[in-house]
Design an enzyme around this catalytic site. Structure first.
Site, PDB file in Angstrom:
ATOM      1  N   CYS A 189       0.830  -1.217   0.000  1.00 34.88           N
ATOM      2  CA  CYS A 189       0.000   0.000   0.000  1.00 34.88           C
ATOM      3  C   CYS A 189       0.860   1.261   0.000  1.00 34.88           C
ATOM      4  O   CYS A 189       0.336   2.364  -0.150  1.00 34.88           O
ATOM      5  CB  CYS A 189      -0.911   0.022   1.222  1.00 34.88           C
ATOM      6  SG  CYS A 189      -2.197  -1.228   1.193  1.00 34.88           S
ATOM      7  N   ASN A 246      -9.957   0.938   2.268  1.00 35.47           N
ATOM      8  CA  ASN A 246      -8.523   1.009   1.970  1.00 35.47           C
ATOM      9  C   ASN A 246      -8.307   0.659   0.495  1.00 35.47           C
ATOM     10  O   ASN A 246      -8.458  -0.493   0.103  1.00 35.47           O
ATOM     11  CB  ASN A 246      -7.788   0.030   2.886  1.00 35.47           C
ATOM     12  CG  ASN A 246      -6.287   0.006   2.654  1.00 35.47           C
ATOM     13  OD1 ASN A 246      -5.785   0.582   1.687  1.00 35.47           O
ATOM     14  ND2 ASN A 246      -5.568  -0.673   3.540  1.00 35.47           N
ATOM     15  N   HIS A 275      -2.361   7.475   4.944  1.00 34.14           N
ATOM     16  CA  HIS A 275      -2.930   6.303   4.271  1.00 34.14           C
ATOM     17  C   HIS A 275      -4.276   5.984   4.916  1.00 34.14           C
ATOM     18  O   HIS A 275      -4.406   5.973   6.141  1.00 34.14           O
ATOM     19  CB  HIS A 275      -1.966   5.123   4.407  1.00 34.14           C
ATOM     20  CG  HIS A 275      -2.498   3.841   3.823  1.00 34.14           C
ATOM     21  ND1 HIS A 275      -3.110   3.788   2.601  1.00 34.14           N
ATOM     22  CD2 HIS A 275      -2.503   2.574   4.314  1.00 34.14           C
ATOM     23  CE1 HIS A 275      -3.476   2.542   2.347  1.00 34.14           C
ATOM     24  NE2 HIS A 275      -3.114   1.789   3.377  1.00 34.14           N
TER      25      HIS A 275
END
Ligand SMILES: CC(C)(COP(=O)(O)OP(=O)(O)OC[C@H]1O[C@@H](n2cnc3c(N)ncnc32)[C@H](O)[C@@H]1OP(=O)(O)O)[C@@H](O)C(=O)NCCC(=O)NCCS
Length: 336
Positions: free
Chosen positions: A120, A284, A254
């Site tokens: 990520c 996410n 994030h």
């Protein structure tokens, strides 16, 4: 890896774009597929809904509108892009790279194009790399796309992961400027923690029964890791850039879990009004997370010239990365 962007060449973001697929999946819909509830998901993650790509949409398809928007905002034609990096863990296929496919779709005929994978954190790694290319004079117009179609690699019977993730992409164009722009980067990886978040069977390592073929995660361990590095990485990039928490105007973390975001903001001492949160709407989105959040901050008018923006990501690897940028007036900070 850490460093301030203290050389003579300044590099900034001149265009910003984002795209999320149309199909919305609410928590209530998920509760019909696995044993979970809207209450549990909201309380433990802050997520209310996520977007899921149509069967016909691969990563390049959801990246294209984001990339076009970033180019339009910067006033740049696709043919003028000389570097295209797609940050992702879910490319259309292993090869050709999604960036080569996208370069073709954008008309970026002679651009260097490759995919970059750091879980990520891929987008943070990619903007650091693009910054380096532009600062070194190798590139004049570098397009960085961060995006993932994680819905393709989820086990839709596993309640511990399906509730967390969604699909989406964002894009930024990096160009040299006279002043302002990136001030510093901090990136790192801890391969010993790789076993906590992995996609077994997705590469050349042979697994019994071919691996799970799905994303596999130890949520509690990743949570502990995330709450630690979101703070240490931000502190490190601030220090190397000669800035303090008080200097930050916009914090773009994030978007994995609102509890991780709240914890990091509280520990760092960043007030709520400076924190960009959209995990409630997208879940996410992995490499799409930070550029999608940045685009939201642009849309709501927070990205003004002179504003200091802190971005911090973390993910599989395990990896983490932060960047500090002084927003400039090239491009207007709002999606075109
Ligand atoms: C996954 C995560 C939300 C779980 O939250 P948590 O508070 O740690 O919850 P736990 O794992 O302790 O599970 C608590 C209970 O809820 C259950 N549970 C797990 N998922 C559930 C779901 N979707 N719905 C309902 N119950 C669930 C568990 O089985 C457990 O039950 P038990 O106590 O009977 O064993 C959290 O650990 C997290 O966000 N981790 C980081 C993940 C991440 O960010 N990954 C991507 C990094 S890029």
């Amino acid at each position: 890896m850490i460093g301030d962007a203290g050389n003579d060449v300044h590099v900034t973001i001149t265009g910003l774009g984002a795209y999320a697929p149309e199909r919305v999946i609410t928590n209530d819909e998920l509760a019909q597929m696995v044993e979970t509830s809207d209450d549990w998901i909201v309380e433990r993650t802050g997520i209310r809904e996520r977007r899921i790509a149509a069967d016909s949409q691969a990563l390049s398809d959801i990246s294209l509108p984001a990339a076009q928007q970033a180019l339009a905002q910067a006033g740049i034609d696709g043919k003028d892009v000389d570097l295209l990096i797609v940050a992702t863990v879910t490319p259309d296929m292993m090869f050709p790279s999604t960036s080569a496919i996208l370069a073709d779709l954008l008309g970026a005929k002679d651009a260097a194009a490759y995919d970059l994978s750091a879980g990520c954190t891929s987008f943070m790694y990619a903007i650091a790399q693009a910054y380096g290319m532009v600062a070194a004079g190798l590139s004049r117009r570098a397009l960085v796309v961060g995006g993932d179609v994680l819905s393709r690699i989820l086990d839709w019977t596993d309640r511990s992961t399906v509730v967390l993730f969604g699909d989406g992409a964002g894009a930024v164009l990096l160009e040299p400027v006279e002043k302002g722009g990136f001030l510093g980067f901090e990136l790192g990886a801890d391969g010993a923690g790789g076993k906590e978040l992995l996609f077994p069977g997705s590469g050349s390592r042979l697994f019994e029964n071919g691996g799970s073929r799905f994303l596999t995660m130890n949520g509690r361990e990743v949570f502990k890791f995330a709450t630690r590095v979101m703070v240490t990485s931000a502190e490190a990039v601030l220090e190397v850039s000669g800035k303090t928490v008080a200097d930050i105007d916009v914090y773009v973390p994030h978007q994995a879990n609102v509890r991780i975001i709240d914890h990091a903001a509280r520990k760092l001492g960043i007030p709520e009004e400076k924190v960009v949160v959209n995990v409630d709407r997208y879940g996410n989105t992995s490499s799409g997370s930070i550029p999608l959040a940045l685009a939201d901050a642009g849309s709501d008018g927070r990205l003004k010239p002179g504003k200091l923006v802190l971005m911090t990501g973390m993910g599989a690897g395990l990896t983490w990365g932060s960047a500090l940028i002084e927003w400039t007036d090239e491009g207007n900070g709002a999606p075109a």
